[in-house]
Design an enzyme around this catalytic site. Structure first.
Site, PDB file in Angstrom:
ATOM      1  CB  ILE B  18      45.971  28.205  25.497  1.00  0.00           C
ATOM      2  CG1 ILE B  18      45.030  29.174  24.768  1.00  0.00           C
ATOM      3  CG2 ILE B  18      45.577  26.760  25.168  1.00  0.00           C
ATOM      4  CD1 ILE B  18      45.053  29.045  23.271  1.00  0.00           C
ATOM      5  CG  HIS B  19      45.876  26.921  32.036  1.00  0.00           C
ATOM      6  ND1 HIS B  19      45.359  26.012  32.924  1.00  0.00           N
ATOM      7  CD2 HIS B  19      44.973  27.937  31.968  1.00  0.00           C
ATOM      8  CE1 HIS B  19      44.200  26.478  33.395  1.00  0.00           C
ATOM      9  NE2 HIS B  19      43.949  27.642  32.827  1.00  0.00           N
ATOM     10  CB  ALA B  20      46.493  21.714  31.640  1.00  0.00           C
TER      11      ALA B  20
END
Lengths: 312, 92
Positions: B18-20
């Protein structure tokens, strides 16, 4: 795009210190090639290659050479030059045009101008003006501001608050370029330059107030004649679908040039000027090579990948 | 409609976790619903409507998150959040 000698005269006579000394009625001659030529070689009688569609510049070299010729030869060489259907002549350094030149100008319907500038300066300055006059140009809807050297174009439907936002930005010390209607020119470097229409320049329409004159109210620091465009900001009613990270910014095309574009949702009570100010600052940072959103995302991806859970 | 609370364990299936971008997708989806939506992992609990929250929760690739939705549209919200997890947030 071809322009006439008259266009150059009207737009450039002041900056180029030009005056007309012959052939005023022939100013509508077209500059098929919007650049200049020193006709020295042509005066020696060489016409195999001669840029006859350009503005011909008579400087010290041409005059000194002509002086070295016997009278009859001089007239013949000049006439050969005029026969090439040249669009116009500019004499630099305020040299006096000889009787022969004036007579030939009438005979061959060629306008002759004179400037007090030295040739090199004239050629440099005139190149810039010719480039401006021939650059592709469009009129677009939007209010243009300059914030700390960053050119920002505010767009949005009528009544969304472009002018109000601009007014707040002016109060914060930034400069207005144009309100609601912006002229755009594409430079040879592929940049866009914005400025305001001559008639309405530095005026704004504020709903409920009417028309105001910005420099009279806020001083000359509140206006800028033109600016290069760095960022387009679209003001829109909220959709819930706005960009939340800024990792993949949008771009739009104006006259074939890509410009970063941000969509800002407008809600009542939201200080749009503040957000536009930050957007411009952030754009400046990006142009300096520092993209905060992307750097944070890279950092997070790096951390997440290291913590990968196998068979978890 | 009845207030209800749903809890589900969802696995992070995409390559980078879960990155940007996934965080933005989750926030946009969660923002559409009235109900409260939380995401929990290793005792850390953040709102699924906060992008900064989701970026700090360390959604490693392969790890399991506990998602809680509570409110009138809890079921719909949970379905959409689950769909995003299953689709690997549209990534590989």
């Amino acid at each position: 795009m071809a322009i006439t000698v008259n266009t150059l005269w009207e737009e450039g006579s002041e900056n180029l210190s030009l005056s007309i000394i012959a052939g005023e009625q022939y100013l509508d001659r077209k500059l098929q090639e919007t650049t200049m030529n020193r006709p020295g070689l042509a005066l020696t009688g060489f016409f195999q290659y001669f840029a006859n569609q350009r503005l011909q510049i008579f400087g010290l070299a041409e005059f000194t050479y002509l002086k070295s010729l016997p009278q009859a030869e001089k007239v013949k060489r000049l006439e050969d030059l005029f026969k090439q259907q040249i669009p116009g002549i500019v004499i630099t350094r305020n040299r006096k045009a000889s009787k022969e030149i004036l007579a030939l100008a009438e005979q061959y319907k060629v306008p002759v101008l004179r400037t007090s500038m030295v040739t090199m300066n004239f050629v440099n300055e005139c190149t810039v003006i010719l480039e401006k006059l021939t650059a592709p140009q469009e009129r677009i809807q939007g209010t243009c501001m300059e914030l700390m050297g960053i050119g920002v174009l505010l767009r949005g439907d009528p009544g969304i608050g472009k002018s109000e936002t601009a007014l707040s930005l002016i109060e914060r010390g930034y400069s207005l370029v144009s309100d609601d209607v912006t002229e755009v020119r594409k430079t040879t470097r592929g940049r866009l330059v914005c400025w305001a229409n001559e008639v309405t320049r530095y005026h704004m329409e504020i709903r409920g107030l009417g028309i105001i004159h910005v420099p009279s109210l806020f001083g000359v620091a509140a206006i800028r004649r033109q600016t290069e465009l760095d960022l387009v900001i679209d003001l829109k009613p909220p959709t819930g679908n706005e960009d939340r990270t800024g990792v993949h910014p949008d771009e739009i095309e104006i006259m074939g040039v890509k410009v970063p574009c941000i969509t800002l949702p407008v809600r009542s009570g939201r200080d749009m000027a503040n957000i536009v100010e930050v957007a411009a600052l952030n754009q400046k940072l990006k142009e300096l090579g520092h993209d905060a959103a992307k750097e944070l995302d890279d950092k997070i991806i790096n951390r997440l990948t290291k913590g990968r859970v196998r068979n978890g | 409609m009845a207030e209800e609370t749903l809890v589900k364990k969802l696995k992070v299936l995409n390559e980078y976790g879960i990155h940007a971008r996934p965080a933005a997708l989750l926030v946009k989806a969660a923002g559409k619903y009235e109900c409260d939506i939380f995401m929990e992992k290793d005792g850390n609990k953040v709102s699924c409507k906060s992008i900064m929250g989701l970026m700090t929760i360390e959604g490693f690739p392969g790890c399991t998150m506990t998602v809680t939705t509570s409110g009138s549209d809890a079921k719909k919200a949970m379905d959409e959040i689950e769909e995003l997890f299953l689709n690997k947030f549209g990534e590989d």
